[in-house]
Structures are given as C-alpha cells and as structure tokens.
Write a protein that holds these residues in place. Sequence first.
Motif, PDB file in Angstrom:
ATOM      1  N   UNK A  46      76.710 -56.115  13.565  1.00  0.00           N
ATOM      2  CA  UNK A  46      77.194 -56.514  12.247  1.00  0.00           C
ATOM      3  C   UNK A  46      76.866 -55.493  11.162  1.00  0.00           C
ATOM      4  N   UNK A  47      75.951 -54.562  11.474  1.00  0.00           N
ATOM      5  CA  UNK A  47      75.451 -53.654  10.449  1.00  0.00           C
ATOM      6  C   UNK A  47      74.178 -54.159   9.808  1.00  0.00           C
ATOM      7  N   UNK A  48      73.739 -55.370  10.190  1.00  0.00           N
ATOM      8  CA  UNK A  48      72.500 -55.932   9.675  1.00  0.00           C
ATOM      9  C   UNK A  48      71.282 -55.333  10.350  1.00  0.00           C
ATOM     10  N   UNK A  49      70.094 -55.635   9.819  1.00  0.00           N
ATOM     11  CA  UNK A  49      68.863 -54.987  10.282  1.00  0.00           C
ATOM     12  C   UNK A  49      68.573 -55.260  11.756  1.00  0.00           C
ATOM     13  N   UNK A  50      68.816 -56.507  12.213  1.00  0.00           N
ATOM     14  CA  UNK A  50      68.524 -56.843  13.603  1.00  0.00           C
ATOM     15  C   UNK A  50      69.466 -56.121  14.563  1.00  0.00           C
ATOM     16  N   UNK A  51      70.740 -56.024  14.200  1.00  0.00           N
ATOM     17  CA  UNK A  51      71.673 -55.321  15.076  1.00  0.00           C
ATOM     18  C   UNK A  51      71.432 -53.811  15.034  1.00  0.00           C
ATOM     19  N   UNK A  52      70.903 -53.300  13.923  1.00  0.00           N
ATOM     20  CA  UNK A  52      70.540 -51.883  13.852  1.00  0.00           C
ATOM     21  C   UNK A  52      69.388 -51.597  14.814  1.00  0.00           C
ATOM     22  N   UNK A  53      68.382 -52.472  14.817  1.00  0.00           N
ATOM     23  CA  UNK A  53      67.261 -52.323  15.746  1.00  0.00           C
ATOM     24  C   UNK A  53      67.756 -52.437  17.186  1.00  0.00           C
ATOM     25  N   UNK A 204      59.705 -60.927  15.719  1.00  0.00           N
ATOM     26  CA  UNK A 204      59.702 -61.665  14.454  1.00  0.00           C
ATOM     27  C   UNK A 204      60.283 -60.784  13.360  1.00  0.00           C
ATOM     28  N   UNK A 205      60.529 -61.381  12.195  1.00  0.00           N
ATOM     29  CA  UNK A 205      61.026 -60.600  11.063  1.00  0.00           C
ATOM     30  C   UNK A 205      60.051 -59.477  10.720  1.00  0.00           C
ATOM     31  N   UNK A 206      58.745 -59.781  10.787  1.00  0.00           N
ATOM     32  CA  UNK A 206      57.737 -58.761  10.499  1.00  0.00           C
ATOM     33  C   UNK A 206      57.784 -57.637  11.536  1.00  0.00           C
ATOM     34  N   UNK A 207      57.948 -57.983  12.816  1.00  0.00           N
ATOM     35  CA  UNK A 207      58.080 -56.961  13.862  1.00  0.00           C
ATOM     36  C   UNK A 207      59.266 -56.041  13.571  1.00  0.00           C
ATOM     37  N   UNK A 208      60.374 -56.646  13.181  1.00  0.00           N
ATOM     38  CA  UNK A 208      61.593 -55.873  12.909  1.00  0.00           C
ATOM     39  C   UNK A 208      61.334 -54.835  11.827  1.00  0.00           C
ATOM     40  N   UNK A 209      60.704 -55.254  10.733  1.00  0.00           N
ATOM     41  CA  UNK A 209      60.473 -54.323   9.621  1.00  0.00           C
ATOM     42  C   UNK A 209      59.431 -53.269   9.972  1.00  0.00           C
ATOM     43  N   UNK A 210      58.423 -53.638  10.738  1.00  0.00           N
ATOM     44  CA  UNK A 210      57.441 -52.642  11.157  1.00  0.00           C
ATOM     45  C   UNK A 210      58.088 -51.608  12.079  1.00  0.00           C
ATOM     46  N   UNK A 211      59.016 -52.067  12.916  1.00  0.00           N
ATOM     47  CA  UNK A 211      59.718 -51.141  13.813  1.00  0.00           C
ATOM     48  C   UNK A 211      60.674 -50.243  13.026  1.00  0.00           C
ATOM     49  N   UNK A 212      61.349 -50.813  12.047  1.00  0.00           N
ATOM     50  CA  UNK A 212      62.237 -50.014  11.184  1.00  0.00           C
ATOM     51  C   UNK A 212      61.444 -48.901  10.504  1.00  0.00           C
ATOM     52  N   UNK A 213      60.248 -49.243  10.012  1.00  0.00           N
ATOM     53  CA  UNK A 213      59.412 -48.222   9.374  1.00  0.00           C
ATOM     54  C   UNK A 213      58.952 -47.194  10.403  1.00  0.00           C
ATOM     55  N   UNK A 276      61.315 -51.758  -2.477  1.00  0.00           N
ATOM     56  CA  UNK A 276      62.336 -50.719  -2.334  1.00  0.00           C
ATOM     57  C   UNK A 276      62.083 -49.821  -1.129  1.00  0.00           C
ATOM     58  N   UNK A 277      61.177 -50.236  -0.237  1.00  0.00           N
ATOM     59  CA  UNK A 277      60.857 -49.445   0.951  1.00  0.00           C
ATOM     60  C   UNK A 277      60.456 -50.392   2.075  1.00  0.00           C
ATOM     61  N   UNK A 278      60.534 -49.933   3.334  1.00  0.00           N
ATOM     62  CA  UNK A 278      60.085 -50.787   4.437  1.00  0.00           C
ATOM     63  C   UNK A 278      58.637 -51.245   4.279  1.00  0.00           C
ATOM     64  N   UNK A 279      57.755 -50.359   3.817  1.00  0.00           N
ATOM     65  CA  UNK A 279      56.356 -50.745   3.667  1.00  0.00           C
ATOM     66  C   UNK A 279      56.197 -51.879   2.663  1.00  0.00           C
ATOM     67  N   UNK A 280      56.920 -51.789   1.546  1.00  0.00           N
ATOM     68  CA  UNK A 280      56.839 -52.846   0.536  1.00  0.00           C
ATOM     69  C   UNK A 280      57.398 -54.159   1.080  1.00  0.00           C
ATOM     70  N   UNK A 281      58.456 -54.089   1.883  1.00  0.00           N
ATOM     71  CA  UNK A 281      59.035 -55.292   2.477  1.00  0.00           C
ATOM     72  C   UNK A 281      58.087 -55.888   3.516  1.00  0.00           C
ATOM     73  N   UNK A 282      57.397 -55.036   4.264  1.00  0.00           N
ATOM     74  CA  UNK A 282      56.403 -55.507   5.228  1.00  0.00           C
ATOM     75  C   UNK A 282      55.324 -56.312   4.520  1.00  0.00           C
ATOM     76  N   UNK A 283      54.866 -55.828   3.387  1.00  0.00           N
ATOM     77  CA  UNK A 283      53.831 -56.531   2.624  1.00  0.00           C
ATOM     78  C   UNK A 283      54.334 -57.879   2.128  1.00  0.00           C
TER      79      UNK A 283
END
Length: 316
Positions: A46-53, A204-213, A276-283
């Motif tokens: 879809x272009x969303x974060x989960x499908x990107x991962x 999890x959502x947190x795993x996804x963002x940590x992996x994106x970073x 505005x960054x993966x790290x900030x979203x992780x927090x």
Amino acid sequence: MNSITETVHLEKAQLRTEHLKRLETESIYIIREVVAECRSPALLFSGGKDSVVLLHLAMKAFRLGDRKLNLPFPLVHIDTGHNYPEVIAFRDELVKKYDLNLVVGHVEDSIRKGTVRLYRENDSRNAAQAVTLLETAEENGFDALMGGARRDEEKARAKERIFSFRDEFGQWDPKNQRPELWDLYNARIHPGEQIRVFPISNWTELDIWQYIEQENLSLPSIYYAHEREVVRRNNLLVPVTPLTPKKEDEQSEVLTVRFRTVGDISCTCPVLSTAASPQAIIEETAITEITERGATRMDDQTSEASMEKRKKEGYF
C-alpha cells in the motif's frame, strides 16, 4: 554519562538489535516458505510503513550477498481512488527505483462493473477493497497474498494465524484455523481457495519503527510531523478534504500532526505530534496506550467487531 549508565545503554541497544534480528529472520523464513510452497504468490503493498518493512524483508530474502535476484512475485495494490497523494507518489517512486512488478486493482473498476455499490458517492471505500482484492486475485491467479498485518493492531487480527486459510469465496472463518506448531506452515489448498500470509504478524508498532530507524527506510512524508487542517470529531482529528469536508457546525484548525497508519482518506486520521524522525516516533510509541488503529481509524470505531466482520467478507 558515567560508565554504568553507558553500559546499561549499550546492553539495551544490543538486546534491541538481537530482538529485531530474530523478528527479521522469522519473517524472511516465512516469505521463503510462501515462495517454496505456493504456486502464484503476491505481496500486498500500500505504500504504508508495514508494507515498506515487508517489502524490505522480501528484498533481503531474495538478494543474497552480491547476487541480486528479482522478486519472485509481483506487488499488488488495491487502489480505492481515495488515497493520500503523498502515499501514491511514494509507491510509484519506490516501484520505479527497484524496477518492481506492480499490479493495481482499482475499486473504481469494481464500481463500474457493479460488483461494488456505495450508498453515497463520497462514502468510505475501505471495506469495498475486499471485493476488488478478490477480483484482482482471481484475474491474476494468485493463490497466496502476503501482507503487513500485525497481531497487535486489532483484536480480530490477533486471532489470525500466520498462514490464514480463505475459502473459495475469499472468506475467513476464525473457527477454522490450521495449527502452526514448530514453525511448520500448511499451505495446501484446493483450486479456487487462497492463503493470506502475515510474515510480520509477531511484530509490534514499536518493532516496526525501531526497524525503520535501524535499516534507514524511507516512508511517505505524512508519517512525520507536518501542518494539516483538521476538525475534531468523535475524539478523532479528521482531515479537511473534499472527501471529508467540515460540517456547518464545525470549526477547523491547522495543527501539527502525523499519521500512525495510512489508509483511505475517508477513514484515516492523524494524531497530534511534533515527531519528525523515527527516533522521536519511537519515543512517542513507547509510551502510548492506544493502538494505532484505535487512535486513527474511523471505520474501526463503528463497533468492536468491525474488523472481524470485514475479514469474514474477504478483507485482508
């Protein structure tokens, strides 16, 4: 930073890296199992974060060392016609960059054929995707569809196996699930039946963002903080668009927001955020108590059984 604090931080970082590596290894194994067992698989994108991962994991699965192989399956996007333009632009850019095979099923085509009927022109087309998805799978002969759904997103998805059997009508029966013991998956089906596969089901959502970073993955810009005109409605921030205009008694505001999940404009809302960054979203994600769909999806708030009902009708 003293030596004890530094040691603790290093240990936490090491544990996080090992955790993500275990998840990555499991997902790559599942993707390879799909290709080994299924005749004509495809990956929903879809272009969303989960499908990107998920796409990144698939590319890792079939790009071993210096030997780069084309993906042994196409990407499939079910286009509602009501997508955020930033997401469609990102999708097309990524497909072009990696020379990927993209199959697009259009809900608009299903409407023209009469297989999808909406009560009103601007009604949400999110649920209607199920019909177009089944039509696209049948037209292309896909027997297995991989997607980025995760168990932590919603109660109905928590019930589903990694290899999810669907009958000849594309329907899901939560009481008819196949056992998955010792990472053994059963992909055997009769003609006309399908398997839906969720390689990142245990993330999890947190795993996804940590992996994106960690992997430095690019995403559509709307995942990060930006200004957007919204109205407050039913405890959600509804974007003001031609599809979702403000009502006569509503007052709009321009707020700094970001999207936690991306779907149809008519049902997907942003949240207040300056991240505005993966790290900030992780927090932010580490301390949130509301699931991403619970906080942002209008279609999941009609009842607690909304998602399960749609899945039984063929929704992914």
